[in-house]
Every structure is written in structure tokens, then in C-alpha cells.
Design a protein around this motif. Sequence first.
Motif, mmCIF file in Angstrom:
data_model
loop_
_atom_site.group_PDB
_atom_site.id
_atom_site.type_symbol
_atom_site.label_atom_id
_atom_site.label_comp_id
_atom_site.label_asym_id
_atom_site.label_seq_id
_atom_site.Cartn_x
_atom_site.Cartn_y
_atom_site.Cartn_z
ATOM 1 N N VAL A 169 -17.736 7.502 -10.718
ATOM 2 C CA VAL A 169 -17.846 8.895 -11.118
ATOM 3 C C VAL A 169 -16.566 9.243 -11.858
ATOM 4 O O VAL A 169 -15.466 9.061 -11.337
ATOM 5 N N SER A 170 -16.710 9.740 -13.075
ATOM 6 C CA SER A 170 -15.546 10.014 -13.897
ATOM 7 C C SER A 170 -15.633 11.398 -14.527
ATOM 8 O O SER A 170 -16.665 11.762 -15.093
ATOM 9 N N ILE A 171 -14.556 12.157 -14.405
ATOM 10 C CA ILE A 171 -14.396 13.421 -15.110
ATOM 11 C C ILE A 171 -13.209 13.194 -16.043
ATOM 12 O O ILE A 171 -12.054 13.213 -15.604
ATOM 13 N N PRO A 172 -13.478 12.902 -17.318
ATOM 14 C CA PRO A 172 -12.407 12.519 -18.245
ATOM 15 C C PRO A 172 -11.245 13.508 -18.246
ATOM 16 O O PRO A 172 -11.432 14.717 -18.299
ATOM 17 N N GLY A 173 -10.048 12.957 -18.145
ATOM 18 C CA GLY A 173 -8.834 13.761 -18.136
ATOM 19 C C GLY A 173 -8.454 14.285 -16.771
ATOM 20 O O GLY A 173 -7.327 14.728 -16.565
ATOM 21 N N ILE A 174 -9.385 14.257 -15.817
ATOM 22 C CA ILE A 174 -9.105 14.809 -14.489
ATOM 23 C C ILE A 174 -9.010 13.715 -13.431
ATOM 24 O O ILE A 174 -7.960 13.516 -12.831
ATOM 25 N N LEU A 175 -10.105 13.003 -13.193
ATOM 26 C CA LEU A 175 -10.084 11.951 -12.177
ATOM 27 C C LEU A 175 -11.291 11.046 -12.301
ATOM 28 O O LEU A 175 -12.270 11.381 -12.952
ATOM 29 N N SER A 203 -8.467 7.558 -9.287
ATOM 30 C CA SER A 203 -7.536 7.461 -10.396
ATOM 31 C C SER A 203 -7.369 8.844 -11.011
ATOM 32 O O SER A 203 -8.360 9.535 -11.292
ATOM 33 N N VAL A 204 -6.131 9.227 -11.222
ATOM 34 C CA VAL A 204 -5.837 10.542 -11.775
ATOM 35 C C VAL A 204 -5.860 10.468 -13.292
ATOM 36 O O VAL A 204 -5.307 9.546 -13.886
ATOM 37 N N GLY A 205 -6.494 11.454 -13.929
ATOM 38 C CA GLY A 205 -6.586 11.495 -15.379
ATOM 39 C C GLY A 205 -5.342 12.086 -16.021
ATOM 40 O O GLY A 205 -4.486 12.675 -15.362
ATOM 41 N N SER A 206 -5.253 11.960 -17.337
ATOM 42 C CA SER A 206 -4.062 12.363 -18.078
ATOM 43 C C SER A 206 -3.790 13.868 -18.000
ATOM 44 O O SER A 206 -2.633 14.284 -17.884
ATOM 45 N N ARG A 207 -4.813 14.699 -18.064
ATOM 46 C CA ARG A 207 -4.600 16.157 -17.980
ATOM 47 C C ARG A 207 -4.047 16.559 -16.630
ATOM 48 O O ARG A 207 -3.176 17.431 -16.536
ATOM 49 N N LEU A 208 -4.540 15.930 -15.571
ATOM 50 C CA LEU A 208 -4.067 16.244 -14.233
ATOM 51 C C LEU A 208 -2.639 15.756 -14.034
ATOM 52 O O LEU A 208 -1.817 16.442 -13.434
ATOM 53 N N LYS A 209 -2.331 14.564 -14.559
ATOM 54 C CA LYS A 209 -0.962 14.049 -14.488
ATOM 55 C C LYS A 209 0.002 14.977 -15.226
ATOM 56 O O LYS A 209 1.085 15.292 -14.730
ATOM 57 N N ALA A 210 -0.390 15.421 -16.415
ATOM 58 C CA ALA A 210 0.468 16.293 -17.221
ATOM 59 C C ALA A 210 0.693 17.637 -16.518
ATOM 60 O O ALA A 210 1.787 18.216 -16.605
ATOM 61 N N ALA A 211 -0.299 18.127 -15.799
ATOM 62 C CA ALA A 211 -0.177 19.398 -15.093
ATOM 63 C C ALA A 211 0.795 19.322 -13.927
ATOM 64 O O ALA A 211 1.393 20.314 -13.533
ATOM 65 N N ALA A 212 0.984 18.115 -13.387
ATOM 66 C CA ALA A 212 1.868 17.932 -12.225
ATOM 67 C C ALA A 212 3.327 17.802 -12.606
ATOM 68 O O ALA A 212 4.193 17.808 -11.747
ATOM 69 N N LYS A 213 3.624 17.680 -13.890
ATOM 70 C CA LYS A 213 5.025 17.499 -14.314
ATOM 71 C C LYS A 213 5.815 18.764 -14.194
ATOM 72 O O LYS A 213 5.451 19.835 -14.239
#
Length: 93
Positions: A45-51, A83-93
Motif C-alpha cells: 500500500v503506497s501513498i506517494p510522498g507520504i508512506l 517507509s516514509v515518503g519524501s513529503r513526510l520526511k521534509a515536513a519533519a525537518k
Amino acid sequence: MAISRNELVAALASKAGTSKTEADAVLSAFSEILVEAVSGNGDKVSIPGILSVERVERAARVGRNPSTGETIDIPAGHGVKLSVGSRLKAAAK
């Protein structure tokens, strides 16, 4: 601080412009889809950019009992990989 299920349902209803009952039904359906995906059919199950969530195989291995130091055989099994997506990773910075 953790967000409870009730708070998540309220936030979903507010963002989507729906009732809390409808938002709760969507969250329940999403939860069921995740459980079905990892319970046996092997879907990812994939939500692109999120997880993304998927079932993974774990090989048999030898472990050690921390109390006694005795070695034990751990059988092969399954696990869940998130797996964490790029948008979620960027939000955690």
C-alpha cells in the motif's frame, strides 16, 4: 504529543468537509485495507510522498536468550515494513 483516533477523525472531517461519521468510516476502511495487505496477500500500500506499507519475509536465524545466554533458533516469519515518503520526511525537518 500523540493524536488520538477521535482527534484524527475530527481533523479528517474538517479538512474533507464531511461529517465525523463519514470520516470515521473512511479511516476504518483504510485500516482494514492495510491489515488485509499485510495479512497474507502481499500487496504493498503506497501513498506517494507520504508512506508505504508492505509485508516482508524474515529469514530463520539464531538468537540468544538474554537471561541465560543460551542460543535459540528463531523460525522464519513475516514482518511489516513502513517507509516514509519524501513529503513526510521534509515536513519533519
